[in-house]
Design a protein around this motif. Structure first.
Motif, PDB file in Angstrom:
ATOM      1  N   TYR A   9       0.948  -1.284   0.002  1.00  0.00           N
ATOM      2  CA  TYR A   9      -0.087  -0.018  -0.039  1.00  0.00           C
ATOM      3  C   TYR A   9       0.663   1.391   0.029  1.00  0.00           C
ATOM      4  O   TYR A   9       1.791   1.304   0.756  1.00  0.00           O
ATOM      5  N   PHE A  13      -2.164   6.124   0.701  1.00  0.00           N
ATOM      6  CA  PHE A  13      -3.309   5.285   0.987  1.00  0.00           C
ATOM      7  C   PHE A  13      -3.370   5.006   2.569  1.00  0.00           C
ATOM      8  O   PHE A  13      -4.374   5.006   2.988  1.00  0.00           O
ATOM      9  N   ASP A  16      -4.574   7.997   4.352  1.00  0.00           N
ATOM     10  CA  ASP A  16      -6.237   8.358   3.778  1.00  0.00           C
ATOM     11  C   ASP A  16      -6.880   7.367   5.113  1.00  0.00           C
ATOM     12  O   ASP A  16      -7.857   7.884   5.197  1.00  0.00           O
TER      13      ASP A  16
END
Length: 99
Positions: A9, A13, A16
């Protein structure tokens, strides 16, 4: 390092996902389920982020502290190796002097 089967990831990401946990009022597990990721992965990211912000009361090390610890351990290991080499050299020269 993760296994070759785990997803990678991006940092964006992860940030967030962590922000979603903070702002939504939902549990880590609920947010992870919505995003389709492992709840343990998100929980780990969340704990690390809290420690880095100084919000963790569990004694978790910040990223900077972890890096410093790695650096200090590496230096300690190098010094121990140097000491062992010097001990062997000293023993060698003591034997040479006795001849």
């Amino acid at each position: 390092m993760g296994s070759k089967y785990t997803s990678r990831y991006t940092e964006e990401f992860k940030r967030d996902a962590i922000a979603l946990v903070d702002s939504s009022g939902k549990t880590v597990t609920a947010v992870a389920r919505e995003l389709g990721i492992s709840s343990e992965s998100l929980r780990g990211w969340y704990r690390k982020a809290k420690a880095d912000r100084g919000e963790d009361q569990g004694g978790e090390l910040t990223s900077a502290e972890r890096e410093e610890l790695k650096r200090l351990r590496r230096g300690n290991r190098e010094q121990q190796q140097t000491i062992e080499i010097l001990k062997k050299a000293t023993a060698f020269f003591v034997k040479e002097n006795d001849r």
